[in-house]
Write a protein that holds these residues in place. Structure first.
Motif, PDB file in Angstrom:
ATOM      1  N   HIS A 162      96.894  73.366  -8.789  1.00  0.00           N
ATOM      2  CA  HIS A 162      97.229  72.866  -7.497  1.00  0.00           C
ATOM      3  C   HIS A 162      96.916  72.018  -8.424  1.00  0.00           C
ATOM      4  CE1 HIS A 162      97.675  75.369  -4.848  1.00  0.00           C
ATOM      5  NE2 HIS A 162      96.613  76.085  -5.089  1.00  0.00           N
ATOM      6  N   SER A 163      97.818  70.672  -7.834  1.00  0.00           N
ATOM      7  CA  SER A 163      97.460  68.789  -8.130  1.00  0.00           C
ATOM      8  C   SER A 163      98.525  67.873  -6.832  1.00  0.00           C
ATOM      9  CB  SER A 163      98.393  68.517  -9.194  1.00  0.00           C
ATOM     10  OG  SER A 163      98.808  66.810  -9.457  1.00  0.00           O
ATOM     11  N   TRP A 164      97.276  67.142  -6.215  1.00  0.00           N
ATOM     12  CA  TRP A 164      98.073  66.550  -5.355  1.00  0.00           C
ATOM     13  C   TRP A 164      96.892  65.009  -4.964  1.00  0.00           C
ATOM     14  CZ3 TRP A 164      93.501  70.176  -5.953  1.00  0.00           C
ATOM     15  CH2 TRP A 164      92.488  69.690  -5.787  1.00  0.00           C
ATOM     16  N   VAL A 165      96.876  64.865  -3.980  1.00  0.00           N
ATOM     17  CA  VAL A 165      96.464  63.456  -3.379  1.00  0.00           C
ATOM     18  C   VAL A 165      95.964  63.145  -2.514  1.00  0.00           C
ATOM     19  CG1 VAL A 165      96.918  60.514  -3.470  1.00  0.00           C
ATOM     20  CG2 VAL A 165      97.451  61.506  -4.945  1.00  0.00           C
ATOM     21  N   GLU A 166      94.510  62.893  -2.208  1.00  0.00           N
ATOM     22  CA  GLU A 166      94.107  62.800  -0.981  1.00  0.00           C
ATOM     23  C   GLU A 166      93.728  61.967  -0.831  1.00  0.00           C
ATOM     24  OE1 GLU A 166      91.054  66.000   1.042  1.00  0.00           O
ATOM     25  OE2 GLU A 166      91.880  66.266  -1.343  1.00  0.00           O
ATOM     26  N   ALA A 167      93.615  61.238   0.820  1.00  0.00           N
ATOM     27  CA  ALA A 167      92.518  60.213   1.098  1.00  0.00           C
ATOM     28  C   ALA A 167      92.772  60.491   3.393  1.00  0.00           C
ATOM     29  CB  ALA A 167      93.619  59.067   1.247  1.00  0.00           C
ATOM     30  N   LEU A 177     101.664  76.766  -1.827  1.00  0.00           N
ATOM     31  CA  LEU A 177     101.424  75.813  -0.629  1.00  0.00           C
ATOM     32  C   LEU A 177     100.912  77.024  -0.042  1.00  0.00           C
ATOM     33  CD1 LEU A 177     101.274  73.053   0.496  1.00  0.00           C
ATOM     34  CD2 LEU A 177     103.667  73.766   1.531  1.00  0.00           C
ATOM     35  N   ALA A 178     100.514  77.570   0.997  1.00  0.00           N
ATOM     36  CA  ALA A 178      99.507  78.268   1.509  1.00  0.00           C
ATOM     37  C   ALA A 178      98.152  78.170   0.819  1.00  0.00           C
ATOM     38  CB  ALA A 178     100.201  79.516   2.470  1.00  0.00           C
ATOM     39  N   ASP A 179      98.274  78.901  -0.109  1.00  0.00           N
ATOM     40  CA  ASP A 179      97.329  78.945  -1.349  1.00  0.00           C
ATOM     41  C   ASP A 179      96.813  77.649  -1.419  1.00  0.00           C
ATOM     42  OD1 ASP A 179      95.256  80.819  -3.373  1.00  0.00           O
ATOM     43  OD2 ASP A 179      95.731  79.180  -4.036  1.00  0.00           O
ATOM     44  N   PHE A 180      96.942  76.566  -1.865  1.00  0.00           N
ATOM     45  CA  PHE A 180      96.392  75.315  -1.678  1.00  0.00           C
ATOM     46  C   PHE A 180      94.986  74.666   0.172  1.00  0.00           C
ATOM     47  CE2 PHE A 180      96.888  71.085  -0.570  1.00  0.00           C
ATOM     48  CZ  PHE A 180      95.615  69.887  -1.665  1.00  0.00           C
ATOM     49  N   LEU A 181      96.461  75.108   0.551  1.00  0.00           N
ATOM     50  CA  LEU A 181      95.903  74.737   2.339  1.00  0.00           C
ATOM     51  C   LEU A 181      94.270  75.745   2.426  1.00  0.00           C
ATOM     52  CD1 LEU A 181      99.241  74.120   4.093  1.00  0.00           C
ATOM     53  CD2 LEU A 181      98.081  72.410   3.169  1.00  0.00           C
ATOM     54  N   ARG A 182      94.255  76.780   2.037  1.00  0.00           N
ATOM     55  CA  ARG A 182      93.427  78.110   2.515  1.00  0.00           C
ATOM     56  C   ARG A 182      91.874  77.776   1.520  1.00  0.00           C
ATOM     57  NH1 ARG A 182      97.868  82.479   2.886  1.00  0.00           N
ATOM     58  NH2 ARG A 182      97.816  82.445   5.153  1.00  0.00           N
ATOM     59  N   ARG A 183      92.332  77.281   0.192  1.00  0.00           N
ATOM     60  CA  ARG A 183      91.276  76.599  -0.419  1.00  0.00           C
ATOM     61  C   ARG A 183      90.432  75.872  -0.316  1.00  0.00           C
ATOM     62  NH1 ARG A 183      91.197  78.676  -5.522  1.00  0.00           N
ATOM     63  NH2 ARG A 183      92.940  80.981  -6.271  1.00  0.00           N
ATOM     64  N   VAL A 197     112.699  72.770   2.842  1.00  0.00           N
ATOM     65  CA  VAL A 197     112.447  73.605   2.522  1.00  0.00           C
ATOM     66  C   VAL A 197     111.467  74.963   2.021  1.00  0.00           C
ATOM     67  CG1 VAL A 197     113.811  75.795   0.818  1.00  0.00           C
ATOM     68  CG2 VAL A 197     115.089  74.063   1.091  1.00  0.00           C
ATOM     69  N   VAL A 198     110.459  74.195   1.726  1.00  0.00           N
ATOM     70  CA  VAL A 198     109.324  74.633   1.452  1.00  0.00           C
ATOM     71  C   VAL A 198     108.548  74.340   2.503  1.00  0.00           C
ATOM     72  CG1 VAL A 198     107.255  74.303  -0.395  1.00  0.00           C
ATOM     73  CG2 VAL A 198     109.152  73.731  -0.965  1.00  0.00           C
ATOM     74  N   VAL A 199     108.095  73.916   2.979  1.00  0.00           N
ATOM     75  CA  VAL A 199     107.039  73.377   4.488  1.00  0.00           C
ATOM     76  C   VAL A 199     108.031  74.463   5.823  1.00  0.00           C
ATOM     77  CG1 VAL A 199     107.145  71.196   3.796  1.00  0.00           C
ATOM     78  CG2 VAL A 199     108.850  71.667   5.205  1.00  0.00           C
ATOM     79  N   ALA A 200     109.584  74.496   5.586  1.00  0.00           N
ATOM     80  CA  ALA A 200     110.038  75.900   6.421  1.00  0.00           C
ATOM     81  C   ALA A 200     109.763  77.136   6.419  1.00  0.00           C
ATOM     82  CB  ALA A 200     111.366  75.537   6.925  1.00  0.00           C
ATOM     83  N   ALA A 201     109.554  77.368   4.779  1.00  0.00           N
ATOM     84  CA  ALA A 201     109.355  78.796   4.415  1.00  0.00           C
ATOM     85  C   ALA A 201     107.894  79.226   4.793  1.00  0.00           C
ATOM     86  CB  ALA A 201     109.736  79.272   3.225  1.00  0.00           C
TER      87      ALA A 201
END
Length: 262
Positions: free
Chosen positions: A14-19, A79-85, A101-105
């Motif tokens: 995964h790749s993300w920015v967090e703040a 995305l679900a895998d990222f959130l759970r991790r 579309v991704v967040v609706a799915a």
């Protein structure tokens, strides 16, 4: 006090920015963007939320999906895998353009991870078109990308999809961000767009939802945004004089909309 903005992070594909800190706010960019597209509003949002801006597979160094023909569910699963991790959820989840579309799915398959949806300039996808039309649309974009490359595509496309309030430096940043996307990862997302039908993914009445568009947006035109809002039983918010990138074109208004309900 200025909230620290962390640099791009990569872990477990995964790749993300967090703040920031507080209630979680998950931001999902569109097909022609990356986490960089949230940079104009990230600091302001991080003063109110624990913000996580997530990258599509194959974007910003994230691990690409293995299938050349992925569907919305494949992106939602990642995305679900990222959130759970990260131990995140339920969260307020925001999708821009194809990110909608991704967040609706995600909301449909992993309801426990999502407390609220915000859909910004949502594209409805081409999944409701006849097969021949879908195939032609998909092939035309693939040919354009493979013949001219992402830089040429970004230069040719961007100016026509932003409104007049975008400053020149904003336009150059949007172009540079789009140009840096790996072509094959973009085309995977393009396949997802061509097979997706946002209206079928959306389920009305299960959580609070906000639908935002721009009246000058040719990618997610007002009538399409209206159809999304009608499907959900809400009134859309159509921003006057705004195109497809309200993070650049309407920073303050968008921050106000995304901090509503706190």
């Amino acid at each position: 006090m200025t909230t620290d903005i962390y640099n791009l992070q990569t872990e477990a594909g995964h790749s993300w920015v967090e703040a920031g800190s507080g209630a979680p706010l998950v931001l999902v960019h569109g097909i022609g963007g990356t986490t960089d597209n949230w940079s104009p509003v990230l600091e302001a949002l991080a003063q109110r939320y624990h913000v996580l801006a997530w990258s599509f597979p194959g974007y910003n160094g994230a691990r690409a999906l293995t299938s050349p023909r992925p569907e919305a569910a494949d992106y939602a699963d990642r995305l679900a895998d990222f959130l759970r991790r990260r131990g995140i959820g339920p969260a307020r989840v925001v999708g821009h353009s194809l990110g909608a579309v991704v967040v609706a799915a995600l909301a449909g398959s992993c309801r426990e991870l999502v407390s609220r949806l915000d859909l910004i300039c949502p594209v409805v996808g081409a999944g409701n078109l006849p097969e021949a039309a879908r195939s032609a649309t998909q092939a035309a974009r693939a040919d354009e990308i493979r013949s001219g490359g992402m830089s040429q595509f970004a230069e040719a496309r961007t100016e026509s999809i932003v409104g007049p309030t975008a400053e020149d430096q904003d336009l150059r940043q949007i172009i540079a961000t789009m140009a840096a996307i790996p072509a094959e990862s973009y085309l995977q997302a393009w396949h997802m767009l061509c097979t997706a039908d946002l209206l079928r993914l959306l389920v009305p009445g299960v959580m609070p939802v906000q639908v935002i568009g721009g009246d000058l947006d040719p990618v997610a035109p007002p009538d399409a945004v209206q159809s999304v809002a009608e499907r959900l039983g809400v009134n859309p918010i159509i921003l006057p004089g705004i195109g497809h990138f309200p993070t650049y074109e309407a920073r303050d208004v968008l921050v106000d909309l995304l901090t509503a309900g706190l």
